[in-house]
Design a protein around this motif. Structure first.
Motif, PDB file in Angstrom:
ATOM      1  N   VAL A  55       0.843  -1.209   0.000  1.00 24.36           N
ATOM      2  CA  VAL A  55       0.000   0.000   0.000  1.00 24.36           C
ATOM      3  C   VAL A  55       0.875   1.255   0.000  1.00 24.36           C
ATOM      4  O   VAL A  55       0.614   2.211  -0.744  1.00 24.36           O
ATOM      5  CB  VAL A  55      -0.974  -0.013   1.204  1.00 24.36           C
ATOM      6  N   ILE A  56       1.934   1.244   0.804  1.00 22.54           N
ATOM      7  CA  ILE A  56       2.830   2.414   0.860  1.00 22.54           C
ATOM      8  C   ILE A  56       3.499   2.654  -0.492  1.00 22.54           C
ATOM      9  O   ILE A  56       3.605   3.799  -0.935  1.00 22.54           O
ATOM     10  CB  ILE A  56       3.869   2.254   1.991  1.00 22.54           C
ATOM     11  N   TYR A  57       3.933   1.606  -1.159  1.00 15.72           N
ATOM     12  CA  TYR A  57       4.537   1.775  -2.491  1.00 15.72           C
ATOM     13  C   TYR A  57       3.539   2.404  -3.458  1.00 15.72           C
ATOM     14  O   TYR A  57       3.886   3.314  -4.225  1.00 15.72           O
ATOM     15  CB  TYR A  57       5.015   0.439  -3.064  1.00 15.72           C
ATOM     16  N   ILE A  58       2.308   1.933  -3.445  1.00 18.09           N
ATOM     17  CA  ILE A  58       1.286   2.483  -4.342  1.00 18.09           C
ATOM     18  C   ILE A  58       1.019   3.954  -4.022  1.00 18.09           C
ATOM     19  O   ILE A  58       0.961   4.801  -4.926  1.00 18.09           O
ATOM     20  CB  ILE A  58      -0.017   1.648  -4.255  1.00 18.09           C
ATOM     21  N   LEU A  59       0.881   4.267  -2.745  1.00 15.41           N
ATOM     22  CA  LEU A  59       0.632   5.661  -2.352  1.00 15.41           C
ATOM     23  C   LEU A  59       1.809   6.570  -2.698  1.00 15.41           C
ATOM     24  O   LEU A  59       1.617   7.713  -3.134  1.00 15.41           O
ATOM     25  CB  LEU A  59       0.314   5.737  -0.856  1.00 15.41           C
ATOM     26  N   THR A  60       3.022   6.065  -2.523  1.00 15.38           N
ATOM     27  CA  THR A  60       4.208   6.863  -2.857  1.00 15.38           C
ATOM     28  C   THR A  60       4.280   7.105  -4.361  1.00 15.38           C
ATOM     29  O   THR A  60       4.601   8.215  -4.807  1.00 15.38           O
ATOM     30  CB  THR A  60       5.489   6.179  -2.347  1.00 15.38           C
ATOM     31  N   PHE A  61       3.975   6.085  -5.143  1.00 18.13           N
ATOM     32  CA  PHE A  61       3.927   6.257  -6.599  1.00 18.13           C
ATOM     33  C   PHE A  61       2.936   7.353  -6.969  1.00 18.13           C
ATOM     34  O   PHE A  61       3.269   8.285  -7.727  1.00 18.13           O
ATOM     35  CB  PHE A  61       3.544   4.948  -7.296  1.00 18.13           C
ATOM     36  N   PHE A  62       1.715   7.278  -6.439  1.00 19.86           N
ATOM     37  CA  PHE A  62       0.715   8.296  -6.772  1.00 19.86           C
ATOM     38  C   PHE A  62       1.125   9.666  -6.253  1.00 19.86           C
ATOM     39  O   PHE A  62       0.897  10.683  -6.913  1.00 19.86           O
ATOM     40  CB  PHE A  62      -0.669   7.902  -6.250  1.00 19.86           C
ATOM     41  N   SER A  63       1.747   9.715  -5.095  1.00 24.60           N
ATOM     42  CA  SER A  63       2.229  10.986  -4.560  1.00 24.60           C
ATOM     43  C   SER A  63       3.216  11.643  -5.524  1.00 24.60           C
ATOM     44  O   SER A  63       3.087  12.829  -5.854  1.00 24.60           O
ATOM     45  CB  SER A  63       2.898  10.753  -3.200  1.00 24.60           C
ATOM     46  N   ALA A  64       4.197  10.870  -5.967  1.00 29.34           N
ATOM     47  CA  ALA A  64       5.208  11.407  -6.888  1.00 29.34           C
ATOM     48  C   ALA A  64       4.584  11.789  -8.225  1.00 29.34           C
ATOM     49  O   ALA A  64       4.832  12.876  -8.751  1.00 29.34           O
ATOM     50  CB  ALA A  64       6.331  10.395  -7.087  1.00 29.34           C
ATOM     51  N   ALA A  65       3.757  10.896  -8.773  1.00 29.82           N
ATOM     52  CA  ALA A  65       3.143  11.174 -10.077  1.00 29.82           C
ATOM     53  C   ALA A  65       2.272  12.422 -10.021  1.00 29.82           C
ATOM     54  O   ALA A  65       2.328  13.278 -10.920  1.00 29.82           O
ATOM     55  CB  ALA A  65       2.335   9.967 -10.534  1.00 29.82           C
ATOM     56  N   LEU A  66       1.480  12.565  -8.963  1.00 31.84           N
ATOM     57  CA  LEU A  66       0.628  13.757  -8.822  1.00 31.84           C
ATOM     58  C   LEU A  66       1.461  15.020  -8.659  1.00 31.84           C
ATOM     59  O   LEU A  66       1.168  16.052  -9.265  1.00 31.84           O
ATOM     60  CB  LEU A  66      -0.307  13.601  -7.626  1.00 31.84           C
ATOM     61  N   TYR A  67       2.482  14.923  -7.809  1.00 29.01           N
ATOM     62  CA  TYR A  67       3.329  16.110  -7.596  1.00 29.01           C
ATOM     63  C   TYR A  67       3.967  16.559  -8.907  1.00 29.01           C
ATOM     64  O   TYR A  67       3.886  17.732  -9.270  1.00 29.01           O
ATOM     65  CB  TYR A  67       4.422  15.850  -6.552  1.00 29.01           C
ATOM     66  N   PHE A  68       4.623  15.645  -9.620  1.00 26.11           N
ATOM     67  CA  PHE A  68       5.356  16.047 -10.820  1.00 26.11           C
ATOM     68  C   PHE A  68       4.424  16.466 -11.950  1.00 26.11           C
ATOM     69  O   PHE A  68       4.771  17.338 -12.743  1.00 26.11           O
ATOM     70  CB  PHE A  68       6.338  14.963 -11.249  1.00 26.11           C
ATOM     71  N   ALA A 143       1.415  10.486   4.211  1.00 23.19           N
ATOM     72  CA  ALA A 143       1.133  10.380   5.649  1.00 23.19           C
ATOM     73  C   ALA A 143       1.126   8.933   6.159  1.00 23.19           C
ATOM     74  O   ALA A 143       1.705   8.663   7.229  1.00 23.19           O
ATOM     75  CB  ALA A 143      -0.169  11.098   5.986  1.00 23.19           C
ATOM     76  N   PRO A 144       0.511   7.975   5.446  1.00 17.80           N
ATOM     77  CA  PRO A 144       0.571   6.596   5.952  1.00 17.80           C
ATOM     78  C   PRO A 144       2.001   6.057   6.059  1.00 17.80           C
ATOM     79  O   PRO A 144       2.319   5.297   6.980  1.00 17.80           O
ATOM     80  CB  PRO A 144      -0.249   5.797   4.923  1.00 17.80           C
ATOM     81  N   GLN A 145       2.864   6.461   5.142  1.00 17.27           N
ATOM     82  CA  GLN A 145       4.262   6.030   5.213  1.00 17.27           C
ATOM     83  C   GLN A 145       4.912   6.592   6.474  1.00 17.27           C
ATOM     84  O   GLN A 145       5.640   5.876   7.169  1.00 17.27           O
ATOM     85  CB  GLN A 145       5.022   6.492   3.972  1.00 17.27           C
ATOM     86  N   LEU A 146       4.645   7.840   6.786  1.00 16.44           N
ATOM     87  CA  LEU A 146       5.204   8.446   7.986  1.00 16.44           C
ATOM     88  C   LEU A 146       4.725   7.712   9.236  1.00 16.44           C
ATOM     89  O   LEU A 146       5.529   7.386  10.125  1.00 16.44           O
ATOM     90  CB  LEU A 146       4.838   9.930   8.055  1.00 16.44           C
ATOM     91  N   VAL A 147       3.438   7.428   9.300  1.00 16.21           N
ATOM     92  CA  VAL A 147       2.892   6.710  10.455  1.00 16.21           C
ATOM     93  C   VAL A 147       3.536   5.327  10.582  1.00 16.21           C
ATOM     94  O   VAL A 147       3.953   4.916  11.673  1.00 16.21           O
ATOM     95  CB  VAL A 147       1.355   6.592  10.346  1.00 16.21           C
ATOM     96  N   TRP A 148       3.656   4.609   9.466  1.00 18.87           N
ATOM     97  CA  TRP A 148       4.262   3.273   9.503  1.00 18.87           C
ATOM     98  C   TRP A 148       5.731   3.350   9.914  1.00 18.87           C
ATOM     99  O   TRP A 148       6.218   2.507  10.668  1.00 18.87           O
ATOM    100  CB  TRP A 148       4.108   2.570   8.162  1.00 18.87           C
ATOM    101  N   LEU A 149       6.441   4.352   9.438  1.00 18.54           N
ATOM    102  CA  LEU A 149       7.852   4.492   9.810  1.00 18.54           C
ATOM    103  C   LEU A 149       8.014   4.803  11.293  1.00 18.54           C
ATOM    104  O   LEU A 149       8.978   4.343  11.922  1.00 18.54           O
ATOM    105  CB  LEU A 149       8.530   5.572   8.964  1.00 18.54           C
TER     106      LEU A 149
END
Length: 163
Positions: A55-68, A143-149
């Motif tokens: 889930v974190i990988y998917i969210l990070t992918f979408f985060s980067a794609a949306l940002y760029f 945010a979920p990545q931060l919580v998990w970390l």
């Protein structure tokens, strides 16, 4: 309306797949040594980790794609400088994730894992702050990545104390 940008999306996807692949390979390579460690009582079952990281990988992918994609509409002046900084932050997140997998699974060093997670948390926070102005959703997806970390930090600290 924001224009979809294929190039940053493809690059984000490839970077996510490479990061996930390398981290998974290290997990598999070092599984025997990691399994020999004494685990804290609050460690989740093994099946939880690939689900959460998936889930974190998917969210990070979408985060980067949306940002760029959003940053492509705002590349004048400070926007262009920020895009370079955010690129470096996403790359640093990936490198720290791979280094953490190496430290904990291959080298079986929970203390090194703690140190790497501390840096990883700082980079995720910086990435969230840097993406927020261009894409609030990009920031929130981290945010979920931060919580998990933060949980992983406690877990790694307990592993270090027990071993």
């Amino acid at each position: 309306m924001k224009k979809f940008r294929a190039f940053p999306t493809v690059v984000s996807l490839l970077a996510t797949l490479v990061t996930a692949g390398l981290a998974t390979a290290m997990n598999i390579l070092g599984r025997e040594g990691f399994n020999a460690l004494i685990k804290p009582s609050f460690q989740p079952p093994d099946i939880v980790f690939p689900i959460v990281w998936g889930v974190i990988y998917i969210l990070t992918f979408f985060s980067a794609a949306l940002y760029f994609s959003a940053a492509g509409d705002k590349t004048a002046g400070d926007g262009a400088r920020n895009t370079g900084r955010v690129t470096a932050l996403y790359i640093t997140m990936a490198v720290l994730h791979i280094l953490w997998s190496l430290a904990v699974f291959v080298l079986v060093s929970p203390p090194a894992g703690v140190a790497i997670i501390l840096a990883y948390i700082a980079v995720v926070v910086l990435t969230m702050r840097s993406t927020a102005a261009v894409s609030g959703l990009s920031c929130l997806l981290l945010a979920p990545q931060l919580v998990w970390l933060l949980f992983a930090l406690v877990l790694n600290y307990a592993l270090a104390m027990l071993n």
